[in-house]
Design a protein around this motif. Structure first.
Motif, PDB file in Angstrom:
ATOM      1  N   GLY A 146     -48.326  60.723  12.421  1.00 14.28           N
ATOM      2  CA  GLY A 146     -47.484  61.207  11.317  1.00 14.28           C
ATOM      3  C   GLY A 146     -47.563  60.023  10.129  1.00 14.28           C
ATOM      4  N   GLY A 147     -48.849  59.158   9.942  1.00 12.69           N
ATOM      5  CA  GLY A 147     -49.126  58.416   9.531  1.00 12.69           C
ATOM      6  C   GLY A 147     -49.208  57.131  10.422  1.00 12.69           C
ATOM      7  N   SER A 148     -49.202  55.827  10.177  1.00 15.37           N
ATOM      8  CA  SER A 148     -49.156  54.150  10.773  1.00 15.37           C
ATOM      9  C   SER A 148     -48.135  54.174  10.620  1.00 15.37           C
ATOM     10  N   ASN A 149     -47.127  54.180  11.074  1.00 15.80           N
ATOM     11  CA  ASN A 149     -46.055  53.971  11.588  1.00 15.80           C
ATOM     12  C   ASN A 149     -46.233  52.937  12.513  1.00 15.80           C
ATOM     13  N   LEU A 150     -44.982  52.048  12.421  1.00 11.87           N
ATOM     14  CA  LEU A 150     -45.371  51.126  13.344  1.00 11.87           C
ATOM     15  C   LEU A 150     -45.436  51.252  14.851  1.00 11.87           C
ATOM     16  N   HIS A 177     -36.576  48.981  15.060  1.00  9.71           N
ATOM     17  CA  HIS A 177     -35.931  48.819  16.796  1.00  9.71           C
ATOM     18  C   HIS A 177     -36.609  49.659  17.979  1.00  9.71           C
ATOM     19  N   TRP A 178     -36.590  50.492  17.213  1.00  2.87           N
ATOM     20  CA  TRP A 178     -37.335  52.027  18.554  1.00  2.87           C
ATOM     21  C   TRP A 178     -38.392  52.068  18.350  1.00  2.87           C
ATOM     22  N   GLN A 179     -39.592  51.887  17.100  1.00  2.00           N
ATOM     23  CA  GLN A 179     -40.948  51.691  17.181  1.00  2.00           C
ATOM     24  C   GLN A 179     -41.288  50.635  18.000  1.00  2.00           C
ATOM     25  N   GLY A 180     -40.623  49.507  17.922  1.00  3.00           N
ATOM     26  CA  GLY A 180     -41.255  47.997  18.007  1.00  3.00           C
ATOM     27  C   GLY A 180     -40.510  47.496  19.288  1.00  3.00           C
ATOM     28  N   LEU A 181     -39.279  48.279  20.043  1.00  4.67           N
ATOM     29  CA  LEU A 181     -37.811  48.061  21.196  1.00  4.67           C
ATOM     30  C   LEU A 181     -38.399  45.985  20.829  1.00  4.67           C
ATOM     31  N   ARG A 182     -38.177  45.131  19.885  1.00  2.00           N
ATOM     32  CA  ARG A 182     -37.558  44.040  19.561  1.00  2.00           C
ATOM     33  C   ARG A 182     -36.469  44.109  18.945  1.00  2.00           C
ATOM     34  N   ALA A 183     -35.025  44.341  19.554  1.00  2.00           N
ATOM     35  CA  ALA A 183     -33.664  44.975  18.615  1.00  2.00           C
ATOM     36  C   ALA A 183     -33.257  43.302  17.659  1.00  2.00           C
ATOM     37  N   ARG A 184     -33.843  42.200  18.166  1.00  2.00           N
ATOM     38  CA  ARG A 184     -33.513  40.843  17.066  1.00  2.00           C
ATOM     39  C   ARG A 184     -33.859  40.064  16.931  1.00  2.00           C
ATOM     40  N   VAL A 203     -45.544  45.693  27.149  1.00  2.00           N
ATOM     41  CA  VAL A 203     -45.124  47.004  26.538  1.00  2.00           C
ATOM     42  C   VAL A 203     -43.981  47.281  26.158  1.00  2.00           C
ATOM     43  N   MET A 204     -43.116  46.552  26.733  1.00  2.00           N
ATOM     44  CA  MET A 204     -41.621  46.767  26.471  1.00  2.00           C
ATOM     45  C   MET A 204     -40.889  45.017  26.484  1.00  2.00           C
ATOM     46  N   PRO A 205     -40.993  44.387  25.872  1.00  2.00           N
ATOM     47  CA  PRO A 205     -40.932  43.154  25.725  1.00  2.00           C
ATOM     48  C   PRO A 205     -39.276  42.425  26.417  1.00  2.00           C
ATOM     49  N   ASN A 206     -38.382  43.096  25.850  1.00  2.00           N
ATOM     50  CA  ASN A 206     -37.151  43.301  27.529  1.00  2.00           C
ATOM     51  C   ASN A 206     -37.225  44.108  28.240  1.00  2.00           C
ATOM     52  N   TRP A 207     -37.996  43.658  28.560  1.00  2.00           N
ATOM     53  CA  TRP A 207     -37.947  45.155  29.619  1.00  2.00           C
ATOM     54  C   TRP A 207     -37.079  44.586  31.247  1.00  2.00           C
ATOM     55  N   SER A 208     -36.766  43.149  31.140  1.00  3.55           N
ATOM     56  CA  SER A 208     -36.163  42.821  32.499  1.00  3.55           C
ATOM     57  C   SER A 208     -35.320  43.003  31.859  1.00  3.55           C
ATOM     58  N   THR A 209     -34.450  43.024  31.174  1.00  2.00           N
ATOM     59  CA  THR A 209     -33.464  43.170  30.943  1.00  2.00           C
ATOM     60  C   THR A 209     -32.481  44.667  31.548  1.00  2.00           C
ATOM     61  N   TRP A 210     -33.327  44.679  31.138  1.00  7.52           N
ATOM     62  CA  TRP A 210     -32.630  46.745  31.548  1.00  7.52           C
ATOM     63  C   TRP A 210     -33.619  46.753  32.798  1.00  7.52           C
ATOM     64  N   THR A 211     -34.073  45.543  33.893  1.00  7.68           N
ATOM     65  CA  THR A 211     -34.608  46.035  34.781  1.00  7.68           C
ATOM     66  C   THR A 211     -33.751  45.386  36.039  1.00  7.68           C
ATOM     67  N   THR A 212     -32.764  44.986  35.876  1.00  9.56           N
ATOM     68  CA  THR A 212     -31.912  44.245  36.641  1.00  9.56           C
ATOM     69  C   THR A 212     -30.461  44.768  37.304  1.00  9.56           C
ATOM     70  N   GLY A 213     -29.327  43.945  37.228  1.00  6.47           N
ATOM     71  CA  GLY A 213     -28.204  43.961  37.429  1.00  6.47           C
ATOM     72  C   GLY A 213     -27.880  45.981  37.023  1.00  6.47           C
TER      73      GLY A 213
END
Length: 453
Positions: free
Chosen positions: A177-181, A143-150, A434-444
């Motif tokens: 640190g290797g080929s991390n996600l 979740h931290w590296q891919g930024l898709r929480a669900r 880059v951040m698939p859930n970006w719209s959720t965190w740039t409104t309201g």
């Protein structure tokens, strides 16, 4: 000829041919926005860092901290004070005090994985709004590296930045640190460097002329068709990248002198310090590499401290040792960047699986939780600034989704990492990629943190 199928498979994996085939579908590169050199350096603390002992309140909230943390609470008199702030760092992080005083260190409070804005009530009533598999190491790392929480993550935010950036001969996305996600793109591949030693050809054996000839022949791919030709060109490029990187890693460099313990003068030997030293060397070589943007992924493991996190003296123990190594490495890295004249062009930031329970357990450790505190470092930051709100220290209170101090994050990863990505040069057009859930965190009323001056 002893070039076996197993040798061939190892060779292909080492050369990154799979990533090369992905380049066939690559769209035209989009240059990073902004002007001047910039780099982002993500430091992932694997295992779940106890951010509540990394950053401690020193005002009236300290009493609640000490009461609720119990077996793992730090003595207030031992903390590393931060001038002008109501917070202090762990005693082992004293090397960062000078970085704070310079205005090049910031604190981000109670950040973590979020799919949507939540209160404790909505967390309890709307399981469809929670990140999946909370408290799982592998899922929260993804979740931290891919930024898709669900949904599943198959690529990471750093890799997706590289997808939309210019493509120099030597990749500007570099992992120690290797080929991390985090560094896996949909159409791009990182340069992966070891923390010690140099790069070598996988499957290439000294003295095995038949095998080596086969590898060299495949790397030319003469007459083998389009796919083989494209793959071979990428393999040849990988060999060139290795030669370039090895030259940088083995050359004499002035940045090495900064990676010493400032008290004893001893060379820093922790793995995280070795990784950051190599990051400094690659930054030093940015001109010859043709990089005006660079992205680095660095790791430190060992933070899953369910027991013996602290000793009888709670300022010592496993966690203290880890944070001490981290602080020395970050401080040395900052000094090296100043010597290169790019301290205002590099932003370094921490990430981790999740935070730990506020309540210490009977084994002098902590258990998996959710929100946590993080560090961000760079001369371009707002000086000596604390971002976000510290949760109420009462166990079971409005910020605690359990009864042991599993705090609901108040800052989403997108608000934290998104601020750094925009500073780095990612355009508003590219942010949703880059951040698939970006719209959720740039409104309201939500949006990227104001990290930068």
């Amino acid at each position: 000829m002893d070039f076996s199928r197993r040798d061939f498979s190892k060779f292909i994996a080492g050369a990154g041919a799979a990533a090369a085939l992905g380049q066939l579908a690559r769209t035209s590169a989009i240059a990073a926005g902004g002007t001047g050199y910039r780099a982002m350096v993500g430091v992932f603390l694997f295992g779940g860092n106890d951010g509540w002992n990394m950053v401690v309140p020193t005002d009236s909230r300290y009493a609640g901290y000490a009461a609720s943390r119990g077996t793992v609470a730090l003595a207030q008199a031992r903390l590393t004070t931060l001038g002008g702030a109501a917070f202090a760092l762990h005693p082992a992080m004293a090397p960062l005090n000078a970085v704070w005083d310079e205005g090049a260190l910031g604190l981000v409070l109670n950040a973590g994985t979020l799919f949507a804005p939540l209160t404790k009530a909505t967390y309890q009533s709307r399981s469809d709004l929670r990140p999946t598999n909370l408290l799982s190491h592998s899922d929260e790392q993804a979740h931290w590296q891919g930024l898709r929480a669900r949904t599943d993550n198959f690529d990471g935010f750093m890799g997706r930045i590289a997808d939309r950036s210019a493509t120099p001969a030597t990749p500007a996305l570099i992992s120690l640190g290797g080929s991390n996600l985090a560094v896996i793109g949909q159409t791009s591949a990182p340069l992966i460097l070891p923390s010690t030693g140099t790069l070598s050809r996988t499957g290439y054996t000294t003295g095995s002329s038949a095998k080596n000839s086969a590898i060299d022949a495949f790397a030319t791919a003469a007459g083998m068709g389009t796919i083989a030709d494209v793959t071979a060109k990428q393999i040849t490029a990988a060999y060139t990248q290795a030669t370039t990187a090895n030259t940088i890693l083995t050359a004499t460099s002035g940045v090495d002198a900064f990676f010493v313990n400032p008290t004893t003068g001893a060379t820093l030997t922790s793995d995280v310090s070795r990784q950051l030293l190599r990051v400094a060397r690659m930054i030093e070589a940015r001109g010859s590499l043709g990089h005006d943007r660079q992205t680095f992924f660095v790791t430190q493991g060992g933070y899953d401290n369910h027991s013996a996190q602290v000793n009888t003296d709670t300022s010592a123990g496993t966690h203290a040792n880890l944070l001490g190594d981290l602080a020395l490495a970050l401080s040395a890295f900052h000094r090296a960047l100043k010597s290169l004249g790019v301290a205002d062009g590099v932003t370094t930031f921490t990430m981790s699986d999740f935070g730990r329970t506020y309540k210490g357990n009977a084994q002098a450790g902590t258990d998996h939780a959710w929100g946590s505190n993080h560090l961000v470092m760079g001369a371009a930051l707002k000086a000596r600034t604390v971002h976000g709100l510290y949760p109420a220290t009462t166990l079971g209170g409005a910020d605690d989704v359990a009864s042991e101090g599993r705090f609901l994050p108040q800052i989403a990863q997108e608000e934290y990492l998104g601020a750094i990505a925009r500073w780095h040069g990612v355009t508003d057009t590219d942010m949703p990629y880059v951040m698939p859930n970006w719209s959720t965190w740039t409104t309201g009323g939500r949006g990227p943190l104001g990290l930068f001056a």
